[in-house]
Design an enzyme around this catalytic site. Structure first.
Site, PDB file in Angstrom:
ATOM      1  N   HIS A  90       0.863  -1.190   0.000  1.00  0.00           N
ATOM      2  CA  HIS A  90       0.000   0.000   0.000  1.00  0.00           C
ATOM      3  C   HIS A  90       0.897   1.237   0.000  1.00  0.00           C
ATOM      4  O   HIS A  90       2.128   1.111   0.010  1.00  0.00           O
ATOM      5  CB  HIS A  90      -1.003  -0.033   1.160  1.00  0.00           C
ATOM      6  CG  HIS A  90      -0.395  -0.072   2.536  1.00  0.00           C
ATOM      7  ND1 HIS A  90       0.392   0.931   3.033  1.00  0.00           N
ATOM      8  CD2 HIS A  90      -0.472  -1.006   3.518  1.00  0.00           C
ATOM      9  CE1 HIS A  90       0.772   0.635   4.264  1.00  0.00           C
ATOM     10  NE2 HIS A  90       0.268  -0.548   4.587  1.00  0.00           N
ATOM     11  N   HIS A 103       3.961   1.584   2.407  1.00  0.00           N
ATOM     12  CA  HIS A 103       5.203   0.911   2.012  1.00  0.00           C
ATOM     13  C   HIS A 103       5.910   1.713   0.909  1.00  0.00           C
ATOM     14  O   HIS A 103       7.128   1.885   0.934  1.00  0.00           O
ATOM     15  CB  HIS A 103       4.903  -0.500   1.473  1.00  0.00           C
ATOM     16  CG  HIS A 103       4.148  -1.361   2.433  1.00  0.00           C
ATOM     17  ND1 HIS A 103       2.918  -1.909   2.140  1.00  0.00           N
ATOM     18  CD2 HIS A 103       4.436  -1.757   3.698  1.00  0.00           C
ATOM     19  CE1 HIS A 103       2.501  -2.623   3.179  1.00  0.00           C
ATOM     20  NE2 HIS A 103       3.395  -2.541   4.137  1.00  0.00           N
ATOM     21  N   CYS A 149       2.762 -10.959  19.108  1.00  0.00           N
ATOM     22  CA  CYS A 149       1.826 -10.473  18.082  1.00  0.00           C
ATOM     23  C   CYS A 149       2.330 -10.965  16.734  1.00  0.00           C
ATOM     24  O   CYS A 149       3.427 -10.583  16.299  1.00  0.00           O
ATOM     25  CB  CYS A 149       1.742  -8.952  18.085  1.00  0.00           C
ATOM     26  SG  CYS A 149       0.826  -8.325  16.654  1.00  0.00           S
ATOM     27  N   CYS A 208       2.914  -8.119  14.132  1.00  0.00           N
ATOM     28  CA  CYS A 208       4.213  -7.424  14.271  1.00  0.00           C
ATOM     29  C   CYS A 208       5.370  -8.410  14.222  1.00  0.00           C
ATOM     30  O   CYS A 208       6.514  -7.998  14.117  1.00  0.00           O
ATOM     31  CB  CYS A 208       4.312  -6.708  15.620  1.00  0.00           C
ATOM     32  SG  CYS A 208       3.128  -5.393  15.886  1.00  0.00           S
ATOM     33  N   CYS A 241      -2.779  -5.876  20.544  1.00  0.00           N
ATOM     34  CA  CYS A 241      -1.585  -5.147  20.081  1.00  0.00           C
ATOM     35  C   CYS A 241      -1.998  -3.716  19.754  1.00  0.00           C
ATOM     36  O   CYS A 241      -3.022  -3.494  19.092  1.00  0.00           O
ATOM     37  CB  CYS A 241      -1.040  -5.837  18.830  1.00  0.00           C
ATOM     38  SG  CYS A 241       0.106  -4.823  17.890  1.00  0.00           S
ATOM     39  N   HIS A 248      -1.929  -3.387  15.771  1.00  0.00           N
ATOM     40  CA  HIS A 248      -2.870  -4.164  14.953  1.00  0.00           C
ATOM     41  C   HIS A 248      -4.281  -4.240  15.528  1.00  0.00           C
ATOM     42  O   HIS A 248      -5.195  -4.728  14.859  1.00  0.00           O
ATOM     43  CB  HIS A 248      -2.319  -5.575  14.718  1.00  0.00           C
ATOM     44  CG  HIS A 248      -1.127  -5.571  13.819  1.00  0.00           C
ATOM     45  ND1 HIS A 248       0.162  -5.468  14.294  1.00  0.00           N
ATOM     46  CD2 HIS A 248      -1.028  -5.616  12.473  1.00  0.00           C
ATOM     47  CE1 HIS A 248       1.000  -5.457  13.268  1.00  0.00           C
ATOM     48  NE2 HIS A 248       0.301  -5.543  12.150  1.00  0.00           N
ATOM     49  N   LYS A 280      -2.604   4.545  11.722  1.00  0.00           N
ATOM     50  CA  LYS A 280      -1.663   4.078  10.707  1.00  0.00           C
ATOM     51  C   LYS A 280      -2.418   3.366   9.587  1.00  0.00           C
ATOM     52  O   LYS A 280      -3.218   2.470   9.857  1.00  0.00           O
ATOM     53  CB  LYS A 280      -0.678   3.108  11.362  1.00  0.00           C
ATOM     54  CG  LYS A 280       0.359   2.542  10.426  1.00  0.00           C
ATOM     55  CD  LYS A 280       1.271   1.587  11.173  1.00  0.00           C
ATOM     56  CE  LYS A 280       2.264   0.939  10.235  1.00  0.00           C
ATOM     57  NZ  LYS A 280       2.401  -0.478  10.421  1.00  0.00           N
ATOM     58  N   LYS A 313      -3.300  -2.490   5.533  1.00  0.00           N
ATOM     59  CA  LYS A 313      -4.183  -3.392   4.798  1.00  0.00           C
ATOM     60  C   LYS A 313      -5.066  -4.160   5.773  1.00  0.00           C
ATOM     61  O   LYS A 313      -6.237  -4.402   5.517  1.00  0.00           O
ATOM     62  CB  LYS A 313      -3.359  -4.374   3.979  1.00  0.00           C
ATOM     63  CG  LYS A 313      -2.970  -3.850   2.608  1.00  0.00           C
ATOM     64  CD  LYS A 313      -4.110  -4.000   1.621  1.00  0.00           C
ATOM     65  CE  LYS A 313      -3.812  -3.374   0.265  1.00  0.00           C
ATOM     66  NZ  LYS A 313      -2.934  -4.162  -0.548  1.00  0.00           N
TER      67      LYS A 313
END
Ligand code: MSP
Length: 549
Positions: free
Chosen positions: A41, A44, A150, A153, A175, A178, A328, A331
């Site tokens: 995405h 990145h 996690c 991560c 997390c 996430h 953040k 996806k």
């Protein structure tokens, strides 16, 4: 991060390494290597674009600039995704690398010198050499791990890293990145004696104040290390899963994916197999990472290298996040935007320019289509593109396309020359500090200056009276030469548009754009009068509002 009980009381580590690159002309920049559980995405692509702008900039400074990027293919996250898609992890990663991650480099025009996959033999073999070295020198021991993990991560978590779950995860620890529950692990693993590196790391940060940048990132890392480091589990039992690099002395374990992944930065440049190449590139000049993975790079990574008696990199730069709705972009939270959704409409230059100029590198930034459209129109199409097209059109109209010879410069011309020189100096200084947005802002002072110059000098009025011919020659020379400076300075950011402008402006008489030395870009008068300019296609075409939103 959380770590464990340990079985040995270690000797203190003596570290006398300075983070300096012995080869002053070498510039080695890296991106993190990307998990191939999904397609990229724009978050990145943001990291990639930044590293590429830096690499191109340094190359144009005449340095031996090397950009490394790649993919992080082992670990539970990738394995689970492959299983969910009913294919082997190798087939999954091969497909995703070829269908999504390599094409990303084309989509945003990345000029990388290497692309490493952690499933390649050159990586796996040398990770094992590194592990064996640490084991032989007593930095690795066997112990038992109990704690939270996690998978998103791929990180061991302690209580402080977790937050209260909401919605379907109400009542559970999740997390913080996430927003998903962590898993409880209990395994006999191998551990790296990270705790021994607490003081050596603090000393290293002090001796190398630019090692972690920006300052806010440095402060966060230093206080984290001051709170104390615990040893790190660096293997996973094959009884749990088996998608990683075998621990060389015990094939019932595989290497923890982060230990494996971090080593890509040295296996790609010859660690363990081509000492000359390795010596030539290492230590890396700057390693670009998102702030979520800063501790891995600024704590674990230098400690690993110290244990192996290898110099740490010169700098770890932690950039901010692209946010959607204040969080953040990711996806997994379905907020990811594919890079080609932007480049299909605006092109790769606009992608690079927008993200590199609109967000202070090091801070978070929110993406919006409205902001992108507005900046595209105001800055690229009207600001730079229009400056280039009308300047060249006037040279064609009033001088049959031949760059005129300037006469004596007036104060206003000298002001343009000064702004050009300052733009070179200031942007170069900002790039040294990895302040990419500031570097672009400095260059833009020249775009604005030249646009103001055209407005005030009114070449179309001068052209009406033959008595003003000499002045018209000077004004259009100043515009053309200003465009030469801009092409050189903007080539690392918007390589496609500047290449077109360069071709139209220089008739091939000044050599390739990519080899124009930045240090000399401000030396006024390089564009030779007498060169014939050619027609310039529209650099940043108008985009209909409906397409862009
Ligand atoms: N595989 C690890 C890195 C190993 S490096 C030895 C990893 N991969 S990742 O694919 O999850 O993330 C790679 C990079 O993308 C990180 O620097 C991360 O910060 C960045 N980004 C992911 N989402 C992002 C945003 N929304 N905004 C900006 N950067 C983001 O971590």
């Amino acid at each position: 991060m959380i770590f464990i009980s340990r079985s040995l009381i270690p000797e203190p580590v003596k570290i006398e390494l300075m983070s300096t690159n012995s080869n002053g002309a070498s510039f080695y920049v890296t991106t993190p290597i990307f998990y191939v559980n999904d397609a990229p995405h724009i978050g990145h692509a943001y990291t990639e674009a930044a590293a590429d702008v830096l690499a191109r900039w340094h190359r144009q400074r005449g340095e031996d600039s090397f950009l490394l990027t790649g993919t992080d293919e082992h670990g539970e996250k990738v394995l689970r995704t492959a299983a969910a898609n009913k294919v082997s992890p190798k087939d999954w990663t091969d497909k995703l690398v070829h269908d999504a991650w390599l094409p990303l480099l084309e989509t945003i025009d990345i000029d990388n010198q290497d692309f490493i996959r952690t499933t390649e033999e050159r990586h796996e073999v040398n990770v094992q050499k590194f592990m064996q070295k640490l084991y032989d020198s007593g930095f690795i021991y066997q112990g038992s791990f109990k704690g939270a993990y996690c998978v998103g991560c791929e990180e061991y978590k302690n209580k402080a890293d977790l937050v209260d779950g909401t919605g379907e995860f109400e009542g559970q620890d999740v997390c913080a990145i996430h927003s998903k529950p962590v898993e409880q692990l209990e395994e006999n693993n191998y551990f790296f004696k990270l705790s021994e590196f607490e003081q050596p790391l603090l000393d290293f940060y002090e001796q190398n104040p630019n090692f972690i940048q920006p300052e806010s990132a440095k402060n966060e890392v230093v206080s984290f290390v001051r709170r104390g480091l615990e040893d790190l589990s660096i293997s996973r039992s094959k009884e749990k899963f088996d998608w990683g690099i075998d621990i060389p002395w015990d094939d019932s374990h595989i290497t923890y994916v982060w230990f494996d992944a971090l080593l890509n930065y040295i296996t790609a440049i010859g660690y363990g197999q081509d000492e000359a190449e390795f010596e030539k590139r290492w230590p890396a000049t700057v390693q670009i990472v998102g702030k979520d993975i800063l501790r891995f790079h600024a704590v674990i990574w230098p400690a690993m290298l110290m244990a192996a008696e290898i110099k740490p990199p010169q700098q770890i730069f932690g950039h901010g996040w692209l946010l959607v709705g204040g969080e953040k972009m990711s996806k997994s939270k379905l907020t990811g935007i594919a890079p080609n959704q932007i480049t299909d409409i605006f092109g790769s230059d606009a992608f690079r320019y927008y993200f590199m100029s609109a967000i202070a590198f090091g801070s978070d930034g929110s993406f919006s289509w409205e902001d992108l459209s507005a900046r595209y129109q105001a800055e690229l199409a009207n600001g730079f593109g229009n400056l280039a097209s009308r300047s060249l059109a006037m040279v064609r109209k009033y001088f049959d396309g031949v760059i005129p010879t300037p006469s004596d410069y007036t104060e206003i011309d000298k002001q343009v020359i000064k702004v050009a020189l300052d733009a070179v100096t200031n942007s170069d200084r900002a790039m040294d500090e990895v302040a990419i947005h500031e570097a672009i802002n400095s260059v833009w002072t020249l775009v604005d200056e030249l646009n103001g110059y055209i407005t005030s000098q009114e070449p179309w009025v001068l052209a009406k009276d033959e008595a003003n011919r000499a002045r018209l020659e000077t004004v259009l020379y100043v515009c053309s030469e200003g465009l030469r400076v801009l092409s050189v300075l903007l080539a690392p950011v918007i390589p496609k548009a500047t290449a077109k402008l360069w071709a139209a402006l220089t008739e091939g008489k000044l050599g390739e754009l990519a080899v124009q030395p930045l240090s000399e870009a401000g030396n006024w008068g390089q564009l030779l009068p007498g060169i014939t300019v050619s027609e310039l296609e529209v650099l940043f075409p108008r985009i209909e509002a409906e397409t862009a939103s």
